[in-house]
Structure formats: structure tokens, C-alpha cells
Design a protein around this motif. Structure first.
Motif, PDB file in Angstrom:
ATOM      1  N   PHE A 140      61.483 -69.232 -15.439  1.00 45.95           N
ATOM      2  CA  PHE A 140      60.073 -68.909 -15.279  1.00 45.95           C
ATOM      3  C   PHE A 140      59.281 -70.189 -15.017  1.00 45.95           C
ATOM      4  N   ARG A 141      58.246 -70.072 -14.177  1.00 47.05           N
ATOM      5  CA  ARG A 141      57.404 -71.230 -13.896  1.00 47.05           C
ATOM      6  C   ARG A 141      56.575 -71.584 -15.127  1.00 47.05           C
ATOM      7  N   VAL A 142      56.389 -72.881 -15.326  1.00 39.95           N
ATOM      8  CA  VAL A 142      55.666 -73.332 -16.501  1.00 39.95           C
ATOM      9  C   VAL A 142      54.211 -72.874 -16.470  1.00 39.95           C
ATOM     10  N   GLU A 143      53.623 -72.750 -15.264  1.00 43.53           N
ATOM     11  CA  GLU A 143      52.242 -72.261 -15.166  1.00 43.53           C
ATOM     12  C   GLU A 143      52.132 -70.827 -15.683  1.00 43.53           C
ATOM     13  N   ALA A 144      53.135 -70.005 -15.333  1.00 40.79           N
ATOM     14  CA  ALA A 144      53.126 -68.609 -15.775  1.00 40.79           C
ATOM     15  C   ALA A 144      53.270 -68.515 -17.288  1.00 40.79           C
ATOM     16  N   LEU A 145      54.130 -69.349 -17.836  1.00 40.76           N
ATOM     17  CA  LEU A 145      54.324 -69.340 -19.283  1.00 40.76           C
ATOM     18  C   LEU A 145      53.084 -69.851 -20.009  1.00 40.76           C
ATOM     19  N   ALA A 146      52.416 -70.844 -19.421  1.00 40.76           N
ATOM     20  CA  ALA A 146      51.178 -71.350 -20.014  1.00 40.76           C
ATOM     21  C   ALA A 146      50.110 -70.262 -20.026  1.00 40.76           C
ATOM     22  N   MET A 147      50.020 -69.517 -18.913  1.00 42.83           N
ATOM     23  CA  MET A 147      49.062 -68.407 -18.852  1.00 42.83           C
ATOM     24  C   MET A 147      49.412 -67.328 -19.863  1.00 42.83           C
ATOM     25  N   GLY A 148      50.702 -67.039 -19.981  1.00 40.50           N
ATOM     26  CA  GLY A 148      51.138 -65.995 -20.900  1.00 40.50           C
ATOM     27  C   GLY A 148      50.951 -66.355 -22.352  1.00 40.50           C
ATOM     28  N   SER A 149      50.805 -67.634 -22.654  1.00 44.85           N
ATOM     29  CA  SER A 149      50.637 -68.046 -24.053  1.00 44.85           C
ATOM     30  C   SER A 149      49.231 -67.757 -24.578  1.00 44.85           C
ATOM     31  N   GLY A 150      48.286 -67.547 -23.685  1.00 46.80           N
ATOM     32  CA  GLY A 150      46.918 -67.255 -24.106  1.00 46.80           C
ATOM     33  C   GLY A 150      46.705 -65.783 -24.337  1.00 46.80           C
ATOM     34  N   VAL A 151      47.225 -65.273 -25.455  1.00 46.98           N
ATOM     35  CA  VAL A 151      47.159 -63.843 -25.744  1.00 46.98           C
ATOM     36  C   VAL A 151      46.002 -63.477 -26.670  1.00 46.98           C
ATOM     37  N   GLY A 152      45.182 -64.446 -26.994  1.00 46.39           N
ATOM     38  CA  GLY A 152      44.072 -64.182 -27.898  1.00 46.39           C
ATOM     39  C   GLY A 152      44.250 -64.789 -29.267  1.00 46.39           C
ATOM     40  N   SER A 153      45.320 -65.552 -29.449  1.00 48.59           N
ATOM     41  CA  SER A 153      45.591 -66.191 -30.734  1.00 48.59           C
ATOM     42  C   SER A 153      45.620 -67.697 -30.555  1.00 48.59           C
ATOM     43  N   GLY A 154      44.752 -68.385 -31.274  1.00 51.58           N
ATOM     44  CA  GLY A 154      44.719 -69.837 -31.177  1.00 51.58           C
ATOM     45  C   GLY A 154      46.012 -70.469 -31.656  1.00 51.58           C
ATOM     46  N   SER A 155      46.576 -69.950 -32.763  1.00 48.73           N
ATOM     47  CA  SER A 155      47.808 -70.527 -33.307  1.00 48.73           C
ATOM     48  C   SER A 155      48.998 -70.267 -32.398  1.00 48.73           C
ATOM     49  N   MET A 156      49.101 -69.049 -31.846  1.00 48.45           N
ATOM     50  CA  MET A 156      50.210 -68.717 -30.954  1.00 48.45           C
ATOM     51  C   MET A 156      50.114 -69.502 -29.650  1.00 48.45           C
ATOM     52  N   MET A 157      48.894 -69.603 -29.099  1.00 52.20           N
ATOM     53  CA  MET A 157      48.703 -70.364 -27.874  1.00 52.20           C
ATOM     54  C   MET A 157      49.057 -71.831 -28.085  1.00 52.20           C
ATOM     55  N   SER A 158      48.609 -72.389 -29.194  1.00 50.97           N
ATOM     56  CA  SER A 158      48.882 -73.796 -29.481  1.00 50.97           C
ATOM     57  C   SER A 158      50.372 -74.044 -29.664  1.00 50.97           C
ATOM     58  N   ALA A 159      51.050 -73.120 -30.347  1.00 52.46           N
ATOM     59  CA  ALA A 159      52.482 -73.268 -30.573  1.00 52.46           C
ATOM     60  C   ALA A 159      53.253 -73.210 -29.264  1.00 52.46           C
ATOM     61  N   ALA A 160      52.908 -72.216 -28.420  1.00 53.69           N
ATOM     62  CA  ALA A 160      53.614 -72.058 -27.145  1.00 53.69           C
ATOM     63  C   ALA A 160      53.350 -73.231 -26.217  1.00 53.69           C
ATOM     64  N   SER A 161      52.093 -73.617 -26.069  1.00 52.21           N
ATOM     65  CA  SER A 161      51.749 -74.712 -25.164  1.00 52.21           C
ATOM     66  C   SER A 161      52.310 -76.043 -25.669  1.00 52.21           C
ATOM     67  N   ALA A 162      52.366 -76.223 -26.997  1.00 47.21           N
ATOM     68  CA  ALA A 162      52.910 -77.465 -27.550  1.00 47.21           C
ATOM     69  C   ALA A 162      54.384 -77.609 -27.230  1.00 47.21           C
ATOM     70  N   THR A 163      55.141 -76.517 -27.322  1.00 48.77           N
ATOM     71  CA  THR A 163      56.567 -76.584 -27.011  1.00 48.77           C
ATOM     72  C   THR A 163      56.788 -76.781 -25.516  1.00 48.77           C
ATOM     73  N   LEU A 164      55.926 -76.192 -24.691  1.00 48.74           N
ATOM     74  CA  LEU A 164      56.036 -76.388 -23.240  1.00 48.74           C
ATOM     75  C   LEU A 164      55.720 -77.834 -22.867  1.00 48.74           C
ATOM     76  N   VAL A 165      54.696 -78.388 -23.508  1.00 54.33           N
ATOM     77  CA  VAL A 165      54.340 -79.787 -23.243  1.00 54.33           C
ATOM     78  C   VAL A 165      55.473 -80.714 -23.684  1.00 54.33           C
ATOM     79  N   ALA A 166      56.108 -80.375 -24.806  1.00 52.45           N
ATOM     80  CA  ALA A 166      57.221 -81.201 -25.285  1.00 52.45           C
ATOM     81  C   ALA A 166      58.371 -81.207 -24.292  1.00 52.45           C
ATOM     82  N   ARG A 167      58.549 -80.078 -23.590  1.00 54.68           N
ATOM     83  CA  ARG A 167      59.621 -79.987 -22.601  1.00 54.68           C
ATOM     84  C   ARG A 167      59.233 -80.606 -21.263  1.00 54.68           C
ATOM     85  N   MET A 168      57.954 -80.494 -20.907  1.00 55.64           N
ATOM     86  CA  MET A 168      57.473 -81.009 -19.619  1.00 55.64           C
ATOM     87  C   MET A 168      56.194 -81.821 -19.840  1.00 55.64           C
TER      88      MET A 168
END
Length: 262
Positions: free
Chosen positions: A188-216
Motif C-alpha cells: 500500500f502507498r504510504v500516502e493512502a495509509l497516512a490518509m487512512g490513519s485519520g479516522v477521528g482518533s488523535g491517539s490512533m492517528m498519532s500511533a499510525a503516523s508515528a510508525t509510518l514515519v519511523a519506517r519512512m
């Protein structure tokens, strides 16, 4: 000022300080990394100290009925600074975001999934009015505000949304920390995953984006911008989706599934 309320303020400041001192913790789990935010530690500590075993002396004053009611009533105001943070992350990447703006709008239809799929399952498990609070959305700030205003957090619906809010904070962030890099490995493209992480939860978005940033790490600004834009739109447009689509659909389904309950 009520003395018990003073104890509550001191307690909150102490919990915030301890949680921030612990900070963001990354736990390796095989090829993946689980990210734990300070918010997770704050909730765990507060829950443990709220057990009846500890509610003596000072803790009994902190967890007084008046303080609990106050915290439940004004919890939503604590979430407001998050909106300002999202806007600050979105602004530098606004041109790129506008080019794919229609994709952000389509993903909002996913907000109906909790009602269509979650409500029947919750009722099958034995929930009744609690299911209304638990399945209106993923139980974040928007749903918390809607349910608290319409039913109050002391109602069965309020207990439902609060339960999902706490569970989402504790386990949602962990799930997103693991799930996002798995999908990245699947192509999956990282842009799509970044968009998908914004589901309305600050903690979930931060967790998902933090792991994506750690990878890329070279795409940090793009990941944070897309995640924040998605989160901002979910919080804004998702509110209208919840009020005008999800809530009426939920009431209709609930009446059909649970006969005789008003």
C-alpha cells in the motif's frame, strides 16, 4: 473552590507530568513496532488508581462523585486544542492535499460501517441502549460530544460511548501501530495509509503516523500532513455524517432489531 476539586486539579497535573515524563515508547514486536503514547499511560494510571481498592483517603477525595460528574461533563473541552494542531500540520501541504481532496470525502462513508456492522453484533452480544453509544462511530471526540449532549454520559448510551472511548485509547493505538506497517509491507502507498490513519482518533492517528514515519522518515512531512488533513476532515465532515446519516440509520435499525425498547 471545593476542596475535592482542588485535589482533582493536583491529581490531573501530576498524571500529566508523569505520563509526559514516560513519553512516547516504542516496543519492538518482531518486524513491527508498537507505539504507546503518553495518553495511554495516563489512562492506565488513572484507571488503576480508580479501583475501589485504592479509593481511600486522598484518592477517595479525588474520585468523589462530584469530581467524576464534572470530568464527564467537561471532557469535550480538553479536545479542542487538537483541532488547532491538526490545522498547523495541514497548512504547509495544503496544495497537495487539495489535489486528492475527493478521496478524503469518499472515506467518510466508512463512518457508517460501525452502525451497519457493529450495531447488529452488539445487540446479538446482549447490549441494548449501550449499543447506541458504542456503535454510533468509533467512539472518539465527535461521538462522545453527541452522546453526552443528547443522552448525558451518565445514561446507558453514555456508558456505551465512554467504554468504546477508553478501549479505543488503550488498544486502538496499539492496533494501528501494528496494522499500518503491515499494510505498508503489503504494497500500500504510504500516502493512502497516512490518509487512512485519520479516522477521528488523535491517539490512533498519532500511533499510525508515528510508525509510518519511523519506517519512512524521509516522508515525515507528507505523512503528518495527510494524516492530519484526514483527521481534520473526519472530525468536521464526519460530524455531519454522524448526525444526518449514521444517527437516523442507527435509530431505524435499532427499532427493527430491538422490539419494544424505546
Amino acid at each position: 473552590m471545593n476542596k475535592n476539586f482542588t485535589y482533582l486539579i493536583i491529581f490531573v497535573l501530576a498524571i500529566i507530568t508523569i505520563s509526559e515524563m514516560i513519553g512516547f515508547q516504542s516496543i519492538p514486536a518482531g518486524p513491527f513496532t508498537i507505539g504507546l503514547l503518553p495518553l495511554v499511560f495516563a489512562i492506565v494510571i488513572t484507571m488503576v488508581l480508580g479501583f475501589k481498592l485504592f479509593r481511600k483517603g486522598f484518592w477517595k477525595k479525588v474520585y468523589s462523585e462530584r469530581n467524576i460528574n464534572f470530568a464527564g461533563k467537561y471532557l469535550i473541552f480538553i479536545m479542542l486544542p487538537l483541532m488547532a494542531r491538526y490545522g498547523a500540520d495541514v497548512a504547509p501541504q495544503i496544495r497537495d492535499i487539495l489535489q486528492v481532496g475527493w478521496v478524503f470525502l469518499i472515506q467518510e462513508l466508512g463512518n457508517l460501517g460501525t452502525v451497519i456492522v457493529g450495531l447488529p453484533i452488539a445487540i446479538m452480544l446482549g447490549l441494548r441502549r449501550e449499543a447506541i453509544g458504542a456503535t454510533l462511530g468509533i467512539g472518539r471526540e465527535g461521538e462522545l460530544a453527541y452522546i453526552s449532549e443528547k443522552y448525558t454520559l451518565e445514561s446507558k448510551e453514555g456508558r456505551g460511548v465512554l467504554s468504546i472511548y477508553i478501549i479505543g485509547t488503550l488498544f486502538g493505538a496499539i492496533f494501528f501501530s501494528i496494522f499500518a506497517p503491515i499494510l505498508l509491507d503489503l504494497g500500500f502507498r504510504v500516502e493512502a495509509l497516512a490518509m487512512g490513519s485519520g479516522v477521528g482518533s488523535g491517539s490512533m492517528m498519532s500511533a499510525a503516523s508515528a510508525t509510518l514515519v519511523a519506517r519512512m522518515p524521509e516522508m515525515e512531512s507528507t505523512i503528518l500532513a495527510y494524516a492530519s488533513a484526514s483527521q481534520l476532515l473526519t472530525s468536521f465532515i464526519g460530524t455531519f455524517t454522524m448526525v444526518f446519516l449514521a444517527a437516523p440509520l442507527q435509530q431505524f435499525m435499532y427499532k427493527k432489531l430491538v422490539k419494544g425498547d424505546k
